[in-house]
Scaffold this motif. Sequence first.
Motif, PDB file in Angstrom:
ATOM      1  N   ASP A  47       0.814  -1.222   0.000  1.00 23.15           N
ATOM      2  CA  ASP A  47       0.000   0.000   0.000  1.00 23.15           C
ATOM      3  C   ASP A  47       0.847   1.271   0.000  1.00 23.15           C
ATOM      4  OD1 ASP A  47       0.983  -0.398   2.546  1.00 23.15           O
ATOM      5  OD2 ASP A  47      -0.819   0.368   3.554  1.00 23.15           O
ATOM      6  N   CYS A  48       2.148   1.127  -0.222  1.00 25.97           N
ATOM      7  CA  CYS A  48       3.011   2.320  -0.286  1.00 25.97           C
ATOM      8  C   CYS A  48       2.734   3.040  -1.613  1.00 25.97           C
ATOM      9  CB  CYS A  48       4.477   1.885  -0.207  1.00 25.97           C
ATOM     10  SG  CYS A  48       5.646   3.246  -0.391  1.00 25.97           S
ATOM     11  N   ALA A  49       2.549   4.358  -1.542  1.00 24.56           N
ATOM     12  CA  ALA A  49       2.314   5.139  -2.769  1.00 24.56           C
ATOM     13  C   ALA A  49       3.669   5.462  -3.400  1.00 24.56           C
ATOM     14  CB  ALA A  49       1.562   6.420  -2.436  1.00 24.56           C
ATOM     15  N   ILE A  50       3.853   5.058  -4.658  1.00 21.22           N
ATOM     16  CA  ILE A  50       5.170   5.181  -5.292  1.00 21.22           C
ATOM     17  C   ILE A  50       5.133   6.208  -6.420  1.00 21.22           C
ATOM     18  CG2 ILE A  50       6.901   3.910  -6.644  1.00 21.22           C
ATOM     19  CD1 ILE A  50       6.307   1.508  -4.846  1.00 21.22           C
ATOM     20  N   TYR A  51       6.091   7.115  -6.402  1.00 21.23           N
ATOM     21  CA  TYR A  51       6.186   8.166  -7.427  1.00 21.23           C
ATOM     22  C   TYR A  51       7.574   8.121  -8.058  1.00 21.23           C
ATOM     23  CZ  TYR A  51       2.158  10.193  -5.001  1.00 21.23           C
ATOM     24  OH  TYR A  51       0.939  10.412  -4.425  1.00 21.23           O
ATOM     25  N   ASN A  52       7.621   8.323  -9.380  1.00 19.24           N
ATOM     26  CA  ASN A  52       8.891   8.378 -10.100  1.00 19.24           C
ATOM     27  C   ASN A  52       9.273   9.842 -10.340  1.00 19.24           C
ATOM     28  OD1 ASN A  52      10.997   8.276 -11.851  1.00 19.24           O
ATOM     29  ND2 ASN A  52       9.953   7.047 -13.412  1.00 19.24           N
ATOM     30  N   SER A  53      10.304  10.296  -9.637  1.00 19.67           N
ATOM     31  CA  SER A  53      10.647  11.725  -9.729  1.00 19.67           C
ATOM     32  C   SER A  53      11.214  12.115 -11.087  1.00 19.67           C
ATOM     33  CB  SER A  53      11.640  12.112  -8.626  1.00 19.67           C
ATOM     34  OG  SER A  53      12.871  11.437  -8.822  1.00 19.67           O
ATOM     35  N   ALA A  54      11.595  11.122 -11.909  1.00 23.57           N
ATOM     36  CA  ALA A  54      12.118  11.450 -13.247  1.00 23.57           C
ATOM     37  C   ALA A  54      11.052  12.180 -14.062  1.00 23.57           C
ATOM     38  CB  ALA A  54      12.571  10.176 -13.963  1.00 23.57           C
ATOM     39  N   GLU A  55       9.785  11.958 -13.701  1.00 22.71           N
ATOM     40  CA  GLU A  55       8.689  12.581 -14.458  1.00 22.71           C
ATOM     41  C   GLU A  55       8.095  13.773 -13.721  1.00 22.71           C
ATOM     42  OE1 GLU A  55       6.264   9.119 -14.451  1.00 22.71           O
ATOM     43  OE2 GLU A  55       7.449   8.101 -15.997  1.00 22.71           O
ATOM     44  N   MET A  56       8.771  14.226 -12.680  1.00 19.95           N
ATOM     45  CA  MET A  56       8.189  15.284 -11.831  1.00 19.95           C
ATOM     46  C   MET A  56       9.111  16.502 -11.744  1.00 19.95           C
ATOM     47  SD  MET A  56       7.139  12.650  -8.801  1.00 19.95           S
ATOM     48  CE  MET A  56       6.240  13.703  -7.657  1.00 19.95           C
ATOM     49  N   THR A  57       8.516  17.652 -11.453  1.00 18.43           N
ATOM     50  CA  THR A  57       9.319  18.844 -11.155  1.00 18.43           C
ATOM     51  C   THR A  57       9.595  18.873  -9.645  1.00 18.43           C
ATOM     52  OG1 THR A  57       7.372  20.173 -10.702  1.00 18.43           O
ATOM     53  CG2 THR A  57       8.175  20.164 -12.993  1.00 18.43           C
ATOM     54  N   LEU A  58      10.506  19.750  -9.253  1.00 24.14           N
ATOM     55  CA  LEU A  58      10.775  19.940  -7.822  1.00 24.14           C
ATOM     56  C   LEU A  58       9.475  20.286  -7.082  1.00 24.14           C
ATOM     57  CD1 LEU A  58      12.584  20.448  -5.308  1.00 24.14           C
ATOM     58  CD2 LEU A  58      13.019  22.748  -6.204  1.00 24.14           C
ATOM     59  N   GLU A  59       8.683  21.161  -7.693  1.00 23.05           N
ATOM     60  CA  GLU A  59       7.426  21.597  -7.041  1.00 23.05           C
ATOM     61  C   GLU A  59       6.494  20.404  -6.838  1.00 23.05           C
ATOM     62  OE1 GLU A  59       9.044  23.192  -9.412  1.00 23.05           O
ATOM     63  OE2 GLU A  59       9.488  25.065  -8.353  1.00 23.05           O
ATOM     64  N   GLU A  60       6.438  19.508  -7.832  1.00 20.97           N
ATOM     65  CA  GLU A  60       5.559  18.336  -7.705  1.00 20.97           C
ATOM     66  C   GLU A  60       6.059  17.386  -6.618  1.00 20.97           C
ATOM     67  OE1 GLU A  60       3.834  18.281 -12.300  1.00 20.97           O
ATOM     68  OE2 GLU A  60       5.657  17.177 -11.819  1.00 20.97           O
ATOM     69  N   VAL A  61       7.374  17.227  -6.559  1.00 19.32           N
ATOM     70  CA  VAL A  61       7.963  16.375  -5.510  1.00 19.32           C
ATOM     71  C   VAL A  61       7.610  16.943  -4.137  1.00 19.32           C
ATOM     72  CG1 VAL A  61      10.166  15.679  -4.451  1.00 19.32           C
ATOM     73  CG2 VAL A  61       9.854  15.471  -6.936  1.00 19.32           C
ATOM     74  N   LEU A  62       7.785  18.257  -4.006  1.00 15.82           N
ATOM     75  CA  LEU A  62       7.518  18.899  -2.711  1.00 15.82           C
ATOM     76  C   LEU A  62       6.043  18.806  -2.336  1.00 15.82           C
ATOM     77  CD1 LEU A  62       9.803  22.021  -3.150  1.00 15.82           C
ATOM     78  CD2 LEU A  62      10.143  20.157  -1.496  1.00 15.82           C
ATOM     79  N   ALA A  63       5.168  18.908  -3.348  1.00 17.29           N
ATOM     80  CA  ALA A  63       3.730  18.821  -3.070  1.00 17.29           C
ATOM     81  C   ALA A  63       3.384  17.441  -2.513  1.00 17.29           C
ATOM     82  CB  ALA A  63       2.926  19.120  -4.339  1.00 17.29           C
ATOM     83  N   VAL A  64       3.983  16.385  -3.092  1.00 15.96           N
ATOM     84  CA  VAL A  64       3.732  15.024  -2.596  1.00 15.96           C
ATOM     85  C   VAL A  64       4.225  14.903  -1.148  1.00 15.96           C
ATOM     86  CG1 VAL A  64       4.384  12.587  -2.850  1.00 15.96           C
ATOM     87  CG2 VAL A  64       3.769  13.930  -4.869  1.00 15.96           C
TER      88      VAL A  64
END
Length: 251
Positions: A47-64
Motif C-alpha cells: 500500500d506504499c504510494a510510489i512516485y517516479n521523480s524522473a517525471e516530476m518537477t521539484l514543485e511536484e515532488v515537494l507537493a507530494v
Amino acid sequence: MIHFVGAGPGAPDLITLRGAELLKQADVCIYAGSLVNPVLLGLCREDCAIYNSAEMTLEEVLAVMEQAEAKGKQTVRLHTGDPCLYGAIREQMDALDTKGIPYAITPGVSSFCGAAAAAEAEYTLPGVSQTVIITRMAGRTPVPEREGIASLAAHGATMVIFLSASMLEGLQAALLQGAYTEQTPAALVYKATWPEEKVVRCPLGELAKTGKEHGISKTALVLVGGFLGTDYERSRLYAPDFSTEFRRATK
Ligand code: SAH
C-alpha cells in the motif's frame, strides 16, 4: 518525516540496512526513476504510494511530500548512489525547512565506490595519488569556470568523472591539456554493480574511440589516473619497519 535515502549504485543488496528498513516502513516513496534499480521498490509495502521523480518537477515532488506530511505519513525520497553527489537534495531540504517539515539523510554507496569495486581498483595508491577529484563536464548544468576539466587535470591526481559519458571526445581533449598523457590509463565503468556492468580499460588517448566501440554513452563513470597502472609503492602502515599505535616494528 522525510527520509532522503541513498539507494546505492544499482545492485539491490547494496542499499544500507537502515535504508532498506526505511523503505519497508514508508507510506510514500519518491524514487529517482532514471537510475534507481526498480527492484528496490519491492521492499516497499503493497500500500506504499510510489512516485517516479524522473517525471516530476521539484514543485511536484515537494507537493507530494507536503501532502504526506499533513497526513502524518513517512516518506522516503530515494536517490541513486549517495544523495550528496549530484542529488539535488539541497533545494529539497531548503524548501522543507521553509515549510517546517523535518527530514534526515541516510547515506548510500556512491557509484564512484561501485566503479572502483568493479574495476578492482584503489583510488589512493601511495606514490601515485592521494587525492580523488570527483567532477563532471559542463552539460545543461554549468560548471564554475575555475573547475574546468583541464585545470583539474593539471594535478595528475585520480579523477572520477560523472555525467560525461556522452561527451567523451571533449572530455578526452580537456584531460590531455592537464598532466595526463595519451598513455595515462583510463577506464569506462558502465552500470557498476548492475547485472549488465561493463568495465572497459584503455589509454586516455583512446577514450572516446573506446566508448564508441562499446556503445557506452550514459550511466557510466570515467576513471583516469596512474592508479589504473601497474606501479605504486607499498603502504607505510603495513610495512614491517613501521611502528603504529597498535603494532611495534619488527625490523
Ligand atoms: N548520487 C549518484 C550520482 C548521480 S549523477 C551517486 O552517488 O552515484 C548520475 C551519474 O552517476 C550518471 O550519469 C553516471 O555518471 C553516474 N552513475 C550512477 N550510477 C552509476 C553506475 N551504477 N555505474 C556507473 N555510473 C553511474
